[in-house]
Design an enzyme around this catalytic site. Sequence first.
Site, short mmCIF file in Angstrom:
data_model
loop_
_atom_site.label_atom_id
_atom_site.label_comp_id
_atom_site.label_asym_id
_atom_site.label_seq_id
_atom_site.Cartn_x
_atom_site.Cartn_y
_atom_site.Cartn_z
N LEU A 30 -55.51 -73.94 89.91
CA LEU A 30 -54.37 -72.37 90.02
C LEU A 30 -52.74 -73.41 90.58
O LEU A 30 -52.78 -73.89 90.77
CB LEU A 30 -55.15 -71.92 90.76
CG LEU A 30 -56.45 -71.24 90.19
CD1 LEU A 30 -57.04 -70.43 91.13
CD2 LEU A 30 -56.31 -70.10 89.00
N PRO A 31 -51.83 -71.71 90.35
CA PRO A 31 -50.65 -72.74 90.43
C PRO A 31 -50.70 -72.87 91.99
O PRO A 31 -49.82 -73.59 92.49
CB PRO A 31 -50.00 -71.05 90.02
CG PRO A 31 -50.51 -70.29 89.06
CD PRO A 31 -52.79 -70.22 89.34
N LYS A 88 -51.46 -85.70 97.39
CA LYS A 88 -50.13 -85.77 95.28
C LYS A 88 -48.96 -84.57 96.27
O LYS A 88 -47.46 -84.78 95.20
CB LYS A 88 -51.23 -84.21 95.20
CG LYS A 88 -50.83 -82.96 93.71
CD LYS A 88 -50.49 -83.87 92.89
CE LYS A 88 -49.59 -83.29 91.82
NZ LYS A 88 -49.52 -84.14 90.62
P1 NAD Z 1 -50.12 -73.07 83.86
O1 NAD Z 1 -49.16 -71.93 85.48
O2 NAD Z 1 -49.80 -73.21 83.45
O3 NAD Z 1 -51.40 -72.83 84.46
C1 NAD Z 1 -52.25 -71.35 85.88
C2 NAD Z 1 -52.69 -71.06 85.16
O4 NAD Z 1 -53.43 -69.89 85.92
C3 NAD Z 1 -52.48 -69.44 83.92
O5 NAD Z 1 -52.55 -69.65 82.70
C4 NAD Z 1 -52.52 -68.23 84.72
O6 NAD Z 1 -52.52 -66.76 84.14
C5 NAD Z 1 -53.34 -68.60 86.12
N1 NAD Z 1 -53.36 -67.81 86.98
C6 NAD Z 1 -52.81 -67.43 87.40
N2 NAD Z 1 -53.17 -66.58 88.80
C7 NAD Z 1 -55.05 -66.84 89.04
C8 NAD Z 1 -55.95 -66.32 88.91
N3 NAD Z 1 -55.69 -64.78 89.98
N4 NAD Z 1 -56.67 -65.94 88.33
C9 NAD Z 1 -57.23 -66.37 86.91
N5 NAD Z 1 -56.19 -67.28 86.80
C10 NAD Z 1 -55.16 -67.27 86.85
O7 NAD Z 1 -49.88 -74.13 85.31
P2 NAD Z 1 -50.66 -75.01 84.80
O8 NAD Z 1 -48.90 -76.21 84.64
O9 NAD Z 1 -51.59 -75.64 84.68
O10 NAD Z 1 -50.28 -76.12 87.04
C11 NAD Z 1 -51.82 -75.66 87.78
C12 NAD Z 1 -51.66 -76.34 88.48
O11 NAD Z 1 -51.43 -77.92 88.28
C13 NAD Z 1 -50.55 -76.09 89.80
O12 NAD Z 1 -51.42 -75.92 90.80
C14 NAD Z 1 -49.47 -77.27 89.52
O13 NAD Z 1 -48.80 -77.67 90.37
C15 NAD Z 1 -50.68 -78.52 89.00
N6 NAD Z 1 -50.53 -79.20 88.42
C16 NAD Z 1 -49.85 -79.79 86.96
C17 NAD Z 1 -49.28 -79.73 85.86
C18 NAD Z 1 -48.93 -80.36 84.95
O14 NAD Z 1 -48.28 -80.86 84.75
N7 NAD Z 1 -48.31 -78.80 84.16
C19 NAD Z 1 -49.72 -81.73 86.43
C20 NAD Z 1 -50.45 -81.56 88.02
C21 NAD Z 1 -50.44 -80.87 88.66
#
Ligand code: NAD
Length: 282
Positions: free
Chosen positions: A64-65, A164
């Site tokens: 999650l975010p 991280k």
């Molecule tokens: P993203 O925004 O693409 O995905 C997050 C998902 O969570 C979305 O699909 C959203 O609809 C869902 N969501 C939000 N609130 C919700 C809730 N209450 N219930 C259910 N679903 C919910 O983000 P991401 O890029 O996949 O990143 C996710 C995590 O991973 C973050 O913490 C980010 O910092 C970390 N991260 C991302 C990357 C990357 O390259 N994208 C790499 C490493 C770590």
Amino acid sequence: MTIAFIGLGNMGGPMSSLLVRAGHAVRGYDLSADARQALTDAGGTVAESLTEAVNGAEVVILMLPNSDIVESTVHAAGFAAGTTVIDMSSSEPLRTRALALSLEEQGIALLDAPVSGGVARARTGKLTIMTGGPRADLERVEPILACLGTTTRAGEVGAGHAVKALNNLMSATHLLVTSEALLAGERFGLDPATMLSIFNSSSGRSGSTENKWPNFILPGTYDSGFGLRLMLKDMRIAVGLAAQVGTPDPLGEAAAGLWERAAEALDAGADHTEIVNWLRKD
Ligand code: NAD
């Protein structure tokens, strides 16, 4: 093992699909219908609510975010005693520790296992996974994590989230200074691709010279799949951590201040590699 996977976005989407391909029974949930559909297309099962997703699951993975959403999800889910929750999001280490303590009282184990490697390595199961929690609990879930990447235990609960955030403070600062150097070189008349090739066999190389600039910035696609605001969140966590433990962090603070300004100027959905466009204009 039945795994509930909450958060099927840029990272959680491909990660949950990999678990399905490895033969795990995965029940996914996301607020977004498109994200849910992608898991169905990959052969996974989708739940219509959070509580339906976690019902009967031995392991719950969160992708999650941020910590606010992780905490509200944990409180709304109503996990059964005996559940193991793995927070693979990039969350705040002290909040993770506090959450783990409160869940422990209910017989629920919370482990942190954030990742590095981006969307490309989430698709291929080659993520770097940094974990926090008791060794025995982590060993129990290692067969699941092994489908997603290579795991290193950083320490007790919250340690994965700390390392991280620190990693991303470095990565974001590298991207800024690399971009400053390349933009200056370009104005001097140098070819960016030639500069990158020289940097990559010299001491200035980093993930920004090896991956971000050649794959997302030079081609002009800016589609790494990692949002600028998510990067800023991680920098704030790292700068806050340095302040909490009382170490000097002048460069990190300055870099985070620049990312704050970029986040204000760019669209909410901007990719983190678009920081270069902000630098160009600023
Ligand atoms: P993203 O925004 O693409 O995905 C997050 C998902 O969570 C979305 O699909 C959203 O609809 C869902 N969501 C939000 N609130 C919700 C809730 N209450 N219930 C259910 N679903 C919910 O983000 P991401 O890029 O996949 O990143 C996710 C995590 O991973 C973050 O913490 C980010 O910092 C970390 N991260 C991302 C990357 C990357 O390259 N994208 C790499 C490493 C770590």
